[in-house]
Design an enzyme around this catalytic site. Structure first.
Site, mmCIF file in Angstrom:
data_model
loop_
_atom_site.group_PDB
_atom_site.id
_atom_site.type_symbol
_atom_site.label_atom_id
_atom_site.label_comp_id
_atom_site.label_asym_id
_atom_site.label_seq_id
_atom_site.Cartn_x
_atom_site.Cartn_y
_atom_site.Cartn_z
ATOM 1 N N SER A 74 0.794 -1.232 0.000
ATOM 2 C CA SER A 74 0.000 0.000 0.000
ATOM 3 C C SER A 74 0.829 1.286 0.000
ATOM 4 O O SER A 74 0.299 2.348 -0.316
ATOM 5 C CB SER A 74 -0.947 0.013 1.204
ATOM 6 O OG SER A 74 -0.222 0.120 2.408
ATOM 7 N N LYS A 143 0.829 4.981 6.746
ATOM 8 C CA LYS A 143 0.224 5.760 5.656
ATOM 9 C C LYS A 143 0.830 7.160 5.655
ATOM 10 O O LYS A 143 1.570 7.542 6.551
ATOM 11 C CB LYS A 143 -1.298 5.869 5.831
ATOM 12 C CG LYS A 143 -2.050 4.552 5.871
ATOM 13 C CD LYS A 143 -2.070 3.833 4.544
ATOM 14 C CE LYS A 143 -2.820 2.504 4.649
ATOM 15 N NZ LYS A 143 -2.691 1.703 3.419
#
Length: 255
Positions: A74, A143
């Site tokens: 990701s 993230k």
């Protein structure tokens, strides 16, 4: 007279003699008797060194730095699968976090932590606990911060760029071939929250997947463990932690 030393002999020599011929041990013989075997000394030193290393590692892991393992795609190309990263635990409590920072946070609502965690041995668990091995737990997620509290984040301009407080943001870290976002959205980040995206937008279930929830996909700042500091493994990928604040320099403060 009985008990007096014989002529020509000193009292010291006279009293040192014993009937069985034994002699008092000299200071040098005492010293050699107390001398440790080299193997024993080595083991004692080794235990001390290992003990200090464990204590120092635990203190560092608890207050300053912590290692993590990257299990998914990701955050590619910034962070790749099996990368080991070190996180600065002083952020956000002592050092601020800002737009563009790559952070690790605890997945308290199980948004992204439902995947399989690599199996570990008891020894590996102990090493992770004291900070001598990267944490492989799926309860932590990495993230990039795109929106701070009060920011309005939306997708997208005609050129396909994300806007923050009305300012288009050119994101050089987005995975090649990916659009900044396929789904459209417009959110306002709640107080004491941040809004996050993965760099591999087509392979990241990030804040966009939760915009319909009460917090609009934002994550509480209290859940943030720290900001990524450096990639330490594999050796050919040693680099900074991936934070890049430059694309957000022209973003105005929220109204």
């Amino acid at each position: 007279m009985v008990g007096e030393p014989q002529p020509g002999r000193s009292p010291a020599l006279n009293t040192a003699e014993e009937p069985d011929g034994s002699e008092e041990p000299t200071p040098s013989s005492h010293k050699s008797a107390r001398k440790r075997h080299p193997a024993v000394s080595f083991l004692i030193e080794l235990v001390i060194i290992v003990g200090l290393a464990v204590v120092i590692s635990f203190v560092v892991k608890t207050f300053f730095l912590r290692a993590f393992y990257i299990p998914s795609e990701s955050m590619e190309p910034t962070l790749e699968v099996d990368d080991r990263i070190v996180v600065n635990l002083l952020a956000p409590d002592v050092m601020d976090i800002d737009r563009g920072d790559v952070v690790v946070f605890e997945d308290t609502r199980n948004w992204w932590g439902s995947g399989e965690t690599p199996e570990t041995t008891a020894f590996q668990d102990a090493m992770m606990f004291i900070g001598l091995m990267p944490d492989t737990s799926s309860h932590y997620v990495v993230k990039r911060v795109v929106g701070m509290e009060g920011d309005t984040v939306e997708c997208c301009t005609e050129e396909g760029e994300i806007l923050v407080n009305g300012e288009p943001v050119q994101e050089p870290y987005v995975h090649p071939g990916n659009a900044p976002s396929e789904p459209e959205f417009e959110v306002t980040v709640p107080e004491d929250h941040i809004w996050l995206l993965g760099d591999h937008r087509s392979a990241s279930a990030d804040s966009r997947a939760h915009v319909d929830e009460p917090d609009q996909g934002a994550v509480p700042v209290d859940d943030v463990i720290g900001r990524t500091l450096v990639t330490v493994w594999p050796l050919e990928r040693i680099s900074g932690g991936g934070s890049n604040n430059e694309p957000f320099e022209d973003v105005p403060e929220p109204q």
